[in-house]
Design a protein around this motif. Structure first.
Motif, PDB file in Angstrom:
ATOM      1  N   LEU A   1      43.268  61.948  45.895  1.00 15.24           N
ATOM      2  CA  LEU A   1      43.380  62.230  44.467  1.00 15.24           C
ATOM      3  C   LEU A   1      42.271  61.466  43.769  1.00 15.24           C
ATOM      4  O   LEU A   1      42.239  60.228  43.791  1.00 15.24           O
ATOM      5  CB  LEU A   1      44.748  61.800  43.938  1.00 15.24           C
ATOM      6  CG  LEU A   1      44.989  62.043  42.445  1.00 15.24           C
ATOM      7  CD1 LEU A   1      44.953  63.532  42.140  1.00 15.24           C
ATOM      8  CD2 LEU A   1      46.316  61.436  42.012  1.00 15.24           C
ATOM      9  N   VAL A   2      41.343  62.194  43.168  1.00 16.84           N
ATOM     10  CA  VAL A   2      40.177  61.596  42.519  1.00 16.84           C
ATOM     11  C   VAL A   2      40.375  61.697  41.014  1.00 16.84           C
ATOM     12  O   VAL A   2      40.480  62.794  40.460  1.00 16.84           O
ATOM     13  CB  VAL A   2      38.882  62.321  42.940  1.00 16.84           C
ATOM     14  CG1 VAL A   2      37.677  61.687  42.246  1.00 16.84           C
ATOM     15  CG2 VAL A   2      38.719  62.267  44.451  1.00 16.84           C
ATOM     16  N   THR A   3      40.450  60.564  40.340  1.00 15.22           N
ATOM     17  CA  THR A   3      40.695  60.543  38.895  1.00 15.22           C
ATOM     18  C   THR A   3      39.535  59.875  38.169  1.00 15.22           C
ATOM     19  O   THR A   3      38.724  59.174  38.771  1.00 15.22           O
ATOM     20  CB  THR A   3      41.996  59.787  38.579  1.00 15.22           C
ATOM     21  OG1 THR A   3      41.856  58.425  39.009  1.00 15.22           O
ATOM     22  CG2 THR A   3      43.189  60.418  39.285  1.00 15.22           C
ATOM     23  N   GLY A   4      39.508  60.103  36.850  1.00 16.55           N
ATOM     24  CA  GLY A   4      38.488  59.454  36.043  1.00 16.55           C
ATOM     25  C   GLY A   4      37.751  60.427  35.153  1.00 16.55           C
ATOM     26  O   GLY A   4      37.933  61.644  35.249  1.00 16.55           O
ATOM     27  N   PRO A   5      36.901  59.916  34.268  1.00 21.78           N
ATOM     28  CA  PRO A   5      36.139  60.781  33.354  1.00 21.78           C
ATOM     29  C   PRO A   5      35.107  61.612  34.090  1.00 21.78           C
ATOM     30  O   PRO A   5      34.837  61.412  35.282  1.00 21.78           O
ATOM     31  CB  PRO A   5      35.466  59.771  32.411  1.00 21.78           C
ATOM     32  CG  PRO A   5      35.393  58.504  33.204  1.00 21.78           C
ATOM     33  CD  PRO A   5      36.614  58.489  34.076  1.00 21.78           C
ATOM     34  N   VAL A   6      34.512  62.552  33.364  1.00 24.02           N
ATOM     35  CA  VAL A   6      33.537  63.467  33.962  1.00 24.02           C
ATOM     36  C   VAL A   6      32.335  62.704  34.502  1.00 24.02           C
ATOM     37  O   VAL A   6      31.793  63.040  35.558  1.00 24.02           O
ATOM     38  CB  VAL A   6      33.084  64.510  32.928  1.00 24.02           C
ATOM     39  CG1 VAL A   6      31.978  65.383  33.497  1.00 24.02           C
ATOM     40  CG2 VAL A   6      34.276  65.356  32.491  1.00 24.02           C
ATOM     41  N   THR A   7      31.897  61.691  33.781  1.00 29.85           N
ATOM     42  CA  THR A   7      30.780  60.865  34.249  1.00 29.85           C
ATOM     43  C   THR A   7      31.283  59.447  34.476  1.00 29.85           C
ATOM     44  O   THR A   7      32.079  58.923  33.678  1.00 29.85           O
ATOM     45  CB  THR A   7      29.641  60.855  33.215  1.00 29.85           C
ATOM     46  OG1 THR A   7      30.163  60.436  31.950  1.00 29.85           O
ATOM     47  CG2 THR A   7      29.017  62.228  33.079  1.00 29.85           C
ATOM     48  N   PRO A   8      30.859  58.796  35.539  1.00 26.61           N
ATOM     49  CA  PRO A   8      29.949  59.312  36.571  1.00 26.61           C
ATOM     50  C   PRO A   8      30.628  60.372  37.450  1.00 26.61           C
ATOM     51  O   PRO A   8      31.857  60.427  37.520  1.00 26.61           O
ATOM     52  CB  PRO A   8      29.610  58.065  37.391  1.00 26.61           C
ATOM     53  CG  PRO A   8      30.824  57.196  37.228  1.00 26.61           C
ATOM     54  CD  PRO A   8      31.296  57.416  35.817  1.00 26.61           C
ATOM     55  N   ASP A   9      29.804  61.169  38.112  1.00 24.73           N
ATOM     56  CA  ASP A   9      30.303  62.281  38.913  1.00 24.73           C
ATOM     57  C   ASP A   9      31.067  61.751  40.122  1.00 24.73           C
ATOM     58  O   ASP A   9      30.494  61.131  41.014  1.00 24.73           O
ATOM     59  CB  ASP A   9      29.131  63.160  39.358  1.00 24.73           C
ATOM     60  CG  ASP A   9      29.596  64.418  40.082  1.00 24.73           C
ATOM     61  OD1 ASP A   9      30.820  64.610  40.198  1.00 24.73           O
ATOM     62  OD2 ASP A   9      28.735  65.197  40.519  1.00 24.73           O
ATOM     63  N   LYS A  10      32.389  62.022  40.132  1.00 26.13           N
ATOM     64  CA  LYS A  10      33.224  61.539  41.237  1.00 26.13           C
ATOM     65  C   LYS A  10      33.142  62.434  42.472  1.00 26.13           C
ATOM     66  O   LYS A  10      33.716  62.100  43.514  1.00 26.13           O
ATOM     67  CB  LYS A  10      34.682  61.456  40.771  1.00 26.13           C
ATOM     68  CG  LYS A  10      34.925  60.461  39.638  1.00 26.13           C
ATOM     69  CD  LYS A  10      34.603  59.039  40.071  1.00 26.13           C
ATOM     70  CE  LYS A  10      34.905  58.022  38.987  1.00 26.13           C
ATOM     71  NZ  LYS A  10      36.347  57.825  38.764  1.00 26.13           N
TER      72      LYS A  10
END
Length: 445
Positions: free
Chosen positions: A383-392
């Motif tokens: 499960l990869v979470t976080g804002p659009v940048t930086p590119d996850k």
């Protein structure tokens, strides 16, 4: 849950989409050759402009028939190529058709004007008034021009799908008018019994395909299966799952990863079709769709009553295990794009890595189900979470999560921006194009 599973094809097998695409190209090329043969056999007019115009008209008629085949939603083609790609080809064929028919009208008019001494405008008016069938051709061309204008990207973005679709239906009127024009004045059409039989067969197959794929098959399947809503389950504040049951669902040829055009037959929504993919592999008893509230239509699903009749067109799409080229796979989902990914995980053989990209853990729809499925099948789940940048999901991140990604099939479903970014990352990582599978789940248009 019982699902229909198919082992991956041998790596040496010819991919189904290649077979279908090659077949379509071969059919078009063979028919172009036949049209050219009958045109030459019929003899040439004295005026080179008229000759060019007639040949353009014949190729235009062939392209019109080919266009109908592309949007007939024939299951054999759709399962191998996908509605999104068939629709794209239909769009570009439509623009080629528009220019071909314009060339037909212009060259014919200029050719006859050169012989009669009239100016082109008066020559066109004279042909429409004195030659049977020409007026019908002019009306057909005008309708195609209108449809072409509303299909241009800048216009299409400003029209509701239902409005665009209603205008697009006039294409069928243009087809009938063009065909009667061809029957009336087409010298190639009546040059020989073989030519006449060919043209009638060509149009019969094209129109018959549309009738079967767009009308007969959906009506027959819905009469047979009698679909109804059996449960409506909120997944969170924005997402709801709708369970649909019916008769003989084990005989419905649906596969994990496909979608339907759903019409829920309530007083206020019966006229609206929405493309939603299956969020669970078909088990022969129930179909499930899971939808995020992104508009009036999808938000209204939360208020559906158990027992509501459902009219479903499909299944559609080539986002299935039929496209497998490698024993192992990577499944990449963005947001609610996890729905077909979750269904695919049930059906896949071999080792799988599932990557679900969301802004926050709260947005991870169906994550508990994914975790249980991954555990049962021995798959890895991230499960990869976080804002659009930086590119996850950058090349470096994907390579870290799946070091052997270039040796796997990659199934990708999510928002357009994320899909495009991940495809770029996959290319940088050297994943061959035939191993990258994605599809736009939407209405043709």
């Amino acid at each position: 849950m019982t699902t229909v599973q198919s082992p991956p094809r041998p790596p040496t097998a010819i991919r189904p989409e290649v077979v279908a695409r090659t077949g379509l190209y071969a059919v078009l090329a063979a028919n172009a050759a036949v049209v050219t043969f009958f045109f030459v056999q019929a003899g040439f007019a004295a005026n080179a402009l008229v000759v060019t115009g007639r040949l353009a008209g014949l190729y235009g008629a062939l392209l019109m028939a080919f266009q109908l085949l592309l949007v007939a939603r024939l299951p054999w083609l759709d399962r191998r190529i996908g509605m999104d790609r068939l629709t794209l080809w239909h769009r570009w064929t439509g623009f080629a058709l528009l220019w071909t028919l314009l060339a037909h009208a212009v060259f014919i008019t200029l050719g006859y004007a050169d012989s009669s001494g009239l100016d082109p405008v008066n020559q066109l008016v004279d042909l429409a008034e004195t030659v049977e069938g020409v007026l019908r051709a002019v009306v057909a061309l005008a309708l195609i021009l209108v449809v072409g204008a509303v299909s241009a990207r800048f216009a299409r973005r400003r029209l509701a799908y239902e409005t665009w679709h209603f205008i697009h239906l006039y294409t069928y009127v243009a087809v009938v008018l063009a065909f009667t024009h061809q029957v009336t004045v087409g010298t190639t059409f009546v040059a020989s019994p073989a030519a006449t039989a060919y043209w009638w067969t060509l149009w019969g197959v094209a129109l018959g395909s549309v009738l079967v794929g767009r009308l007969v098959l959906p009506l027959w399947r819905n009469l047979r299966h009698r679909l109804r809503v059996s449960a409506v389950v909120p997944e969170n504040d924005d997402v709801v799952s709708v369970y649909v049951t019916g008769r003989d669902l084990d005989r419905l040829p649906a596969r994990a990863g496909q979608f339907f055009l759903w019409r829920f037959l309530t007083r206020d929504r019966w006229w609206q079709a929405n493309p939603f993919s299956l969020s669970a592999a078909p088990d022969g008893r129930t179909l499930r769709l899971t939808v995020k509230a992104a508009g009036d239509g999808s938000a209204a699903l939360r208020r559906l009553q158990v027992g509501t009749r459902v009219f479903a067109e499909g299944p559609y799409g080539a986002f299935t295990t039929m496209r497998r080229t490698r024993p192992d796979a990577v499944l990449v989902a963005g947001g609610v794009g996890v729905t077909p990914i979750r269904a695919l995980l049930e059906e896949l053989h071999g080792h799988a890595v599932v990557i679900h990209r969301v802004a926050t853990e709260r947005d991870a729809v169906l994550h508990d189900e994914l975790r249980e499925l991954a555990h049962a099948k021995g798959a890895e789940l991230y499960l990869v979470t976080g804002p659009v940048t930086p590119d996850k999901l950058s090349p470096a991140e994907l390579a870290r999560l799946v070091p052997d990604i270039a040796d796997r099939d990659v199934y990708l479903c999510g928002p357009p921006g994320m899909t495009a970014a991940v495809r770029r990352s996959l290319r940088e990582l050297g994943v061959p194009a035939p191993q990258i599978h994605f599809e736009r789940f939407s209405l043709a248009g």
